[in-house]
Each structure stands twice: as structure tokens, then as C-alpha cells.
Design a protein around this motif. Structure first.
Motif, PDB file in Angstrom:
ATOM      1  N   LYS A 139      -8.201  19.628   3.213  1.00  0.00           N
ATOM      2  CA  LYS A 139      -7.243  20.273   2.280  1.00  0.00           C
ATOM      3  C   LYS A 139      -5.930  20.528   3.013  1.00  0.00           C
ATOM      4  O   LYS A 139      -5.397  21.644   3.044  1.00  0.00           O
ATOM      5  N   MET A 140      -5.442  19.452   3.617  1.00  0.00           N
ATOM      6  CA  MET A 140      -4.216  19.506   4.407  1.00  0.00           C
ATOM      7  C   MET A 140      -3.270  18.412   3.948  1.00  0.00           C
ATOM      8  O   MET A 140      -3.707  17.347   3.504  1.00  0.00           O
ATOM      9  N   ALA A 141      -1.983  18.698   4.052  1.00  0.00           N
ATOM     10  CA  ALA A 141      -0.959  17.715   3.709  1.00  0.00           C
ATOM     11  C   ALA A 141      -0.006  17.556   4.884  1.00  0.00           C
ATOM     12  O   ALA A 141       0.416  18.556   5.481  1.00  0.00           O
ATOM     13  N   ARG A 142       0.290  16.296   5.212  1.00  0.00           N
ATOM     14  CA  ARG A 142       1.307  16.031   6.242  1.00  0.00           C
ATOM     15  C   ARG A 142       2.578  15.626   5.515  1.00  0.00           C
ATOM     16  O   ARG A 142       2.584  14.661   4.746  1.00  0.00           O
ATOM     17  N   VAL A 143       3.635  16.384   5.762  1.00  0.00           N
ATOM     18  CA  VAL A 143       4.902  16.193   5.055  1.00  0.00           C
ATOM     19  C   VAL A 143       5.961  15.706   6.033  1.00  0.00           C
ATOM     20  O   VAL A 143       6.111  16.276   7.124  1.00  0.00           O
ATOM     21  N   VAL A 144       6.665  14.672   5.643  1.00  0.00           N
ATOM     22  CA  VAL A 144       7.772  14.149   6.465  1.00  0.00           C
ATOM     23  C   VAL A 144       9.086  14.482   5.769  1.00  0.00           C
ATOM     24  O   VAL A 144       9.255  14.217   4.573  1.00  0.00           O
ATOM     25  N   VAL A 145      10.006  15.068   6.543  1.00  0.00           N
ATOM     26  CA  VAL A 145      11.315  15.447   6.007  1.00  0.00           C
ATOM     27  C   VAL A 145      12.401  14.819   6.877  1.00  0.00           C
ATOM     28  O   VAL A 145      12.151  14.468   8.039  1.00  0.00           O
ATOM     29  N   PRO A 146      13.612  14.651   6.340  1.00  0.00           N
ATOM     30  CA  PRO A 146      14.707  14.142   7.177  1.00  0.00           C
ATOM     31  C   PRO A 146      14.925  15.049   8.386  1.00  0.00           C
ATOM     32  O   PRO A 146      14.703  16.268   8.307  1.00  0.00           O
ATOM     33  N   ASP A 147      15.367  14.452   9.492  1.00  0.00           N
ATOM     34  CA  ASP A 147      15.564  15.241  10.719  1.00  0.00           C
ATOM     35  C   ASP A 147      16.445  16.459  10.476  1.00  0.00           C
ATOM     36  O   ASP A 147      16.136  17.567  10.946  1.00  0.00           O
ATOM     37  N   TYR A 148      17.529  16.263   9.719  1.00  0.00           N
ATOM     38  CA  TYR A 148      18.475  17.365   9.522  1.00  0.00           C
ATOM     39  C   TYR A 148      17.937  18.448   8.576  1.00  0.00           C
ATOM     40  O   TYR A 148      18.530  19.520   8.445  1.00  0.00           O
TER      41      TYR A 148
END
Length: 359
Positions: free
Chosen positions: A302-311
Motif C-alpha cells: 500500500k505504497m506509492a512511488r511518486v516522481v516530481v520535477p526536480d524544481y
């Protein structure tokens, strides 16, 4: 006591909803104790109050026996048959023993019993009223404070607002009007105790329900709330009508609706996000105002890996991790946030081969 007293009990029954018969039964029971106490009597007695004229009579109750061992509790068969020839062994004989001045004692006792029953009935009404209002907002006036509580006057009863349930830096003085959320209603010997809160997430939810007609009407639904009182909150909303924007409805024209709630909560920042039945989209929305590149779901953990822009990484995580923490509470998912460069390292970030590999 007299017929006027009986009429007064009838009036009480109409006004307070307390049964006249229950009151008279309670007075009779109290008078038995009063008789034994005032006249030092150990005998079994019955008190009878005439339902029409209020006349009070006391009867000693004695068991018919062959040999009397305790005359306070027993009567011989011969003596009983002098009263009524039909008496048999084991029957109960009632002999009137009403004292001459028992009317004064009866009046005092009746007043005490009626007063007590009225108080109990009023407490029961207040308890029933407020137990039905658990998880609701009430507005009251602060009366006083001690080391543990603010005492908030709600009209018929005082509510207890623990200092631990106020927002950071929040202080109240006598006469301040305050909106609170009822968390618990308990019975006590002094009447109902009502506990209220300013930090409970339910307060925020109820404020939106009061302020946004679409929520009240059931068009827009609040799906979940995550709150760090006095600092920041997130509210997830959903619209049952595809033509109604749930976020816009909650924000209001020029932000007026949400601003009213922010003002009530002393400047607490509120993020309103759109709920989705698509988990990836829902988690991405929960991290608002940060932009999200991708969400990968791990169902078992029950985990989510989220990728966001560096800034956007610091915005996604928030000050001291607050934004990520609130998003996790809101969605009930563990959220691991990575920047784009961490998730997809370039050639320059790759590890150099070991000397053995070079050979």
C-alpha cells in the motif's frame, strides 16, 4: 399534601414530560425512608398517596403467624382475625400508623423528590439533545478557564474545551464567541458532560458543509480530510454531477467560501483537491500544489512511488515534510517522493566501473 399538589404534578407531566405516576411512586418510596428515619421505626411500612386528593397514609405491614417473635413485623392469627376473620397464616395485614404530623414531613419530602426528578429529567433531555449532535458544530461563549479546560456556555449546558484541543497560539478570554466541534457526550453525576474541539478534522468538514450549499445538497461530497490544526489542511472533494466542479464549488467566487473557513480557523491554509477513483490520479492530486510526473503503485505494501520535477521536489515534500505527510493521511497510502533526476539518473550519474571490470 392536597389536591392542588396532585394538580401541580399533572401540570409538570405536561410541561416536562415526567409521568405523574412515576413521581408519586418516587415520593411514596422516599416517604418510607422518611418515616423510618423520623420515627425510628424498624417495621415494614407502605405509604399510600391518594391520586385524587393527595392524602398521605402510612400502613404497617405484618405477617400473620402462630407465635409472634417480633411484634414489629408479625401479628398473631387471633389478632389478625379480629381485624378481618378471613386472614390466614402467612397473609400480610396492613394496619394504619400514620403519625399526626406526618403531613409536614410528606410535604418536605415531596418537594425534594420532585425537584430532584425535574433536575434528572432536564439533564436527560440535555443529554439526549447533545448525544444526537455528536460530530456537529456548536457556537458558544467562553465563560472561564482553568489549567485544563475552557468552559464554553452553549445555553443550557457548559461544554469543556481542553487546552490540548485548541490550535497553536489560540487563546480565548471571557465573552469570546467560538465555534467548536462536539467530540464526545458523557453522562455524569452532575449531568451531561460535553467535550468539544477546535483541532478535530471534523470541524473543518462541518465548516465546509455549512459554507458550501453543494455539499449540503449532496451534489459535492467530502471524501476525506487531513489536518494539522492551525497550520495546514487538505480536503478531498468529489462531484456527483459532472457539470459541477467540486473544487470550484468549495473555493467559491473569488475564493470567498474557503476564505470564510480560513478566517474561522485563524489563517489555517487549506488545499482543496479533487478525489478520483483512479489511485494514481488521486495520489497525484493529493500532492497539490506540486506537479507530478508519474505515480507507481505497490498494492501489497500500500505504497506509492511518486516522481516530481526536480524544481518541484521541495514543494511536493513541503516544509518539514508537511505536504507529503498530509497527502499520505488524506489518501491512506504511504508515499515515497523522488525527483526526476533521482528516479532517472543520466549517464553522468551512473556508477563508474570497478578496476577489475575495466580490465
Amino acid at each position: 399534601m392536597n389536591a392542588e399538589f396532585i394538580e401541580a404534578l399533572g401540570q409538570l407531566e405536561k410541561e416536562k414530560g415526567i409521568s405523574k405516576d412515576i413521581l408519586i411512586d418516587a415520593i411514596e418510596a422516599a416517604l418510607i425512608s422518611g418515616y423510618k428515619r423520623n420515627f425510628h421505626s424498624a417495621q415494614n411500612v407502605r405509604v399510600d398517596i391518594n391520586r385524587n386528593n393527595g392524602q398521605v397514609r402510612v400502613f404497617a405491614r405484618k405477617t400473620v403467624v402462630e407465635d409472634v417473635l417480633d411484634p414489629r413485623l408479625e401479628i398473631s392469627l387471633e389478632a389478625a382475625r379480629e381485624i378481618n376473620p378471613a386472614y390466614q397464616l402467612g397473609d400480610i395485614v396492613e394496619i394504619e400508623v400514620t403519625p399526626a404530623d406526618f403531613g409536614r414531613i410528606a410535604a418536605q419530602t415531596a418537594k425534594q423528590v420532585v425537584t430532584q426528578r425535574i433536575r434528572e429529567a432536564e439533564r436527560a433531555v440535555i443529554y439526549q439533545d447533545f448525544i444526537d449532535r455528536e460530530d456537529d458544530i456548536v457556537t458558544g461563549v467562553v465563560q472561564r478557564a482553568d489549567n485544563r479546560y475552557y468552559y464554553v456556555d452553549l445555553g443550557r449546558v457548559e461544554a469543556l474545551l481542553p487546552h490540548s484541543e485548541t490550535m497553536p497560539g489560540e487563546r480565548f478570554k471571557h465573552g469570546d464567541r467560538v465555534k467548536t466541534y462536539i467530540t464526545k457526550v458523557e453522562k455524569s453525576t452532575k449531568g451531561p458532560q460535553i467535550f468539544v474541539s477546535r483541532t478535530h478534522p471534523g470541524l473543518l468538514k462541518r465548516l465546509f458543509e455549512l459554507e458550501v450549499p453543494e455539499i449540503y445538497d449532496g451534489i459535492v461530497e467530502i471524501k476525506s480530510v487531513a489536518r494539522e490544526a492551525g497550520q495546514r489542511s487538505k480536503v478531498a472533494v468529489y462531484s456527483r454531477d459532472p457539470n459541477v466542479d467540486p473544487v470550484g464549488a468549495c473555493v467559491g467566487h473569488r475564493g470567498m467560501r474557503v476564505q470564510t473557513i480560513v478566517n474561522e480557523l485563524r489563517g489555517e491554509k487549506i488545499d482543496i483537491v479533487r478525489w478520483s477513483d483512479n489511485t494514481e490520479e488521486w495520489i497525484a492530486n493529493a500532492l497539490s500544489p506540486s506537479k507530478v510526473i508519474s505515480v507507481t503503485i505497490y498494492e501489497e505494501e500500500k505504497m506509492a512511488r511518486v516522481v516530481v520535477p526536480d524544481y518541484q521536489l521541495s514543494l511536493a515534500i513541503g516544509k518539514e515534510g508537511q505536504n507529503a505527510r498530509l497527502a499520505a493521511k488524506l489518501t491512506n497510502w504511504k508515499i515515497d517522493i523522488k525527483s526526476e533526476s533521482e528516479a532517472n539518473p543520466g549517464p553522468e550519474d551512473a556508477e563508474l566501473p570497478s578496476p577489475e571490470e575495466q580490465d
